[in-house]
Motif scaffolding. Structure first.
Motif, mmCIF file in Angstrom:
data_model
loop_
_atom_site.group_PDB
_atom_site.id
_atom_site.type_symbol
_atom_site.label_atom_id
_atom_site.label_comp_id
_atom_site.label_asym_id
_atom_site.label_seq_id
_atom_site.Cartn_x
_atom_site.Cartn_y
_atom_site.Cartn_z
ATOM 1 N N ILE A 41 5.717 1.656 -2.911
ATOM 2 C CA ILE A 41 5.214 2.266 -4.147
ATOM 3 C C ILE A 41 4.668 3.667 -3.863
ATOM 4 N N GLU A 223 5.388 -7.318 -7.975
ATOM 5 C CA GLU A 223 6.320 -6.304 -7.488
ATOM 6 C C GLU A 223 7.385 -5.995 -8.539
ATOM 7 N N THR A 224 7.856 -7.040 -9.222
ATOM 8 C CA THR A 224 8.810 -6.831 -10.310
ATOM 9 C C THR A 224 8.197 -5.980 -11.413
ATOM 10 N N THR A 227 7.826 -2.187 -10.737
ATOM 11 C CA THR A 227 9.068 -1.453 -10.946
ATOM 12 C C THR A 227 9.352 -1.262 -12.435
ATOM 13 N N GLU A 230 6.846 1.252 -13.998
ATOM 14 C CA GLU A 230 7.129 2.616 -13.548
ATOM 15 C C GLU A 230 8.309 3.215 -14.304
#
Length: 468
Positions: A41, A223-224, A227, A230
């Motif tokens: 990240i 984590e999914t 993404t 973002e």
């Protein structure tokens, strides 16, 4: 939720050395021994020197509304904070509710606003005004569980974990009887909660989240979501967890429970200056340089369940606060601290902060000055942007906690008397030598071979060179 017992995950660090006679490596880029960062990240640039401020909307003002909180934004701007963390804004469950108003962490609807705080438009106006004044806004996201009367429990009962009898269950082992746990093996749970996270970022311009009990939710979900969020806008993510892996692809910042507990123990005479060595040694050797670890004096949990900052720190409060702002870490101000709030705020009732109680309080002025000092010294920045702390050897290591942070011509020396006795000490090396400006007085200070550190009980000094 209530303070979790901090458990640090001891990750195995892999390494190796070439054996005698081994074939030479063709190039560094093709070598299996070339260091590889696990951190994927990228922190938003605006988090570089950011300071967090937590708002409990219910208790922040007498009205307990977004509109009333919005009126306080100019004061927070003057204080110097950057990221506003709002405790959960959603409707609170009624079934099995604790107290009269219930816990904000018993969420009845992830897609709605608690009418106690105002309307969606009131919330939008708060966010828009905060942005206009230069703040970022993150929401408290409660993913691990919902209120008993969240509609999901009726529509999709299979989305919830069950006890041995097959009934809904609160989080095991805790006394969180007002909530029931979601089952994170169900894709529908992930889609619903993840969709809500995207909704507030996309439709209201929210800048990220503080994830409640983040370690109780599978890491791959976070984590999914990092993404996916973002893809909408740069976000900042703070996780209520203390594990290195959560920094690789999910969170910018996590809780430094070990720092908080160590600082309290030292303040209460259950340790000394050397008690910090374990924390900072692990911070440097185990955690990624990019990790922002929240070194806090107080948050909503500690205030409600552990005690006020005065109860926990007593005469050591100012020194520990200064360390939280200048050592490696991400500082937090919990609403009311700047007014010397001396009350444990009720968690399930209306209990507005008495902003007049600190009429003689100079702690708020200290916070503002520490923020200004922090922003003037790039060596004190967050994560990989800031400089590593280097221990300064001295004649009284059990009393004097001394360090240097230096980066690109900016050098900061921190000297902390971690005891209730006056201190006189000398340095055993030349690391701190130089000419500086004193944080408290602004006076010019030269540290050389004959320099003697003289500090009162729980006193501290901050010296800087090359400040902006």
């Amino acid at each position: 939720m209530r303070k979790l017992i901090a458990t640090t995950a001891a990750l195995a660090l892999l390494g190796g050395c070439a054996q005698a006679g081994a074939a030479p490596v063709a190039s560094a880029s093709s070598s299996p021994w070339q260091p590889q960062s696990k951190v994927s990240i990228k922190h938003p640039e605006w988090s570089r020197d950011a300071v967090l401020y937590q708002i409990n909307t219910r208790q922040f003002t007498e009205e307990g509304t977004f509109r009333a909180a919005q009126r306080e934004l100019p004061r927070l701007k003057e204080l110097g904070v950057d990221i506003l963390w709002l405790m959960p804004i959603h409707p609170i469950g009624v079934e099995n509710r604790k107290g009269t108003l219930g816990s904000p962490y018993a969420v009845q609807d992830y897609y709605a606003v608690n009418p106690e705080f105002g309307t969606e438009e009131d919330f939008r106006a708060f966010v828009d005004d905060a942005h206009e004044q230069g703040f970022k806004v993150i929401l408290d996201l409660v993913a691990n569980h919902t209120a008993w009367d969240n509609d999901l429990a009726k529509q999709y009962p299979e989305w919830y974990e069950k006890d041995w009898k097959g009934d809904f269950r609160p989080t095991p082992w805790w006394d969180w009887s007002d909530i029931i746990d979601l089952d994170w093996s169900k894709p529908g749970v992930r889609e619903h909660v993840g969709g809500a996270m995207e909704y507030w970022v996309r439709e209201f311009g929210v800048d990220g989240y503080r994830a409640d009990v983040a370690g109780y939710v599978p890491l791959d979900f976070w984590e999914t979501m990092r993404t996916r969020l973002e893809a909408i806008r740069p976000v900042f993510m703070l996780g209520e967890v203390q594990q290195t892996a959560f920094h690789f692809g999910a969170f910018d910042a996590t809780y430094a429970w070990d720092w908080h507990n160590t600082s309290k123990n030292v303040a209460q005479g259950k340790g000394n200056a050397t008690s910090f060595y374990g924390y900072y040694a692990e911070n440097e050797s185990l955690w990624p340089r990019e990790a922002m670890r929240m070194t806090y004096i107080e948050n909503h949990d500690s205030n409600a369940w552990e005690g006020t900052m005065e109860e926990n720190y007593g005469p050591a409060l100012e020194a520990m606060t200064a360390l939280s702002f200048t050592g490696q870490g991400l500082p937090l101000i919990h609403n009311g601290m700047e007014a010397c709030n001396a009350k444990r705020l009720e968690f399930f009732e209306k209990d507005a902060i008495d902003w007049s109680q600190g009429a003689d309080c100079d702690y708020g002025a200290l916070l503002a000055k520490l923020i200004e000092f922090r922003k003037s010294n790039p060596a004190l920045e967050n994560g990989q942007w800031g400089a590593v702390m280097h221990k300064v050897e001295n004649s009284h290591p059990e009393q004097l906690f001394a360090w240097v942070r230096e980066e690109q011509g900016n050098k900061v020396v921190g000297l902390f008397n971690m005891s209730d006795k006056q201190l006189t000490a000398t340095f055993s090396d030349t690391l701190p030598h130089g000419t500086y400006r004193d944080f408290a007085s602004g006076a010019r200070v030269t540290v050389d071979e004959g320099y003697r550190v003289e500090l009162p009980a729980w006193g501290f000094r901050l010296l800087s060179h090359g400040s902006q």
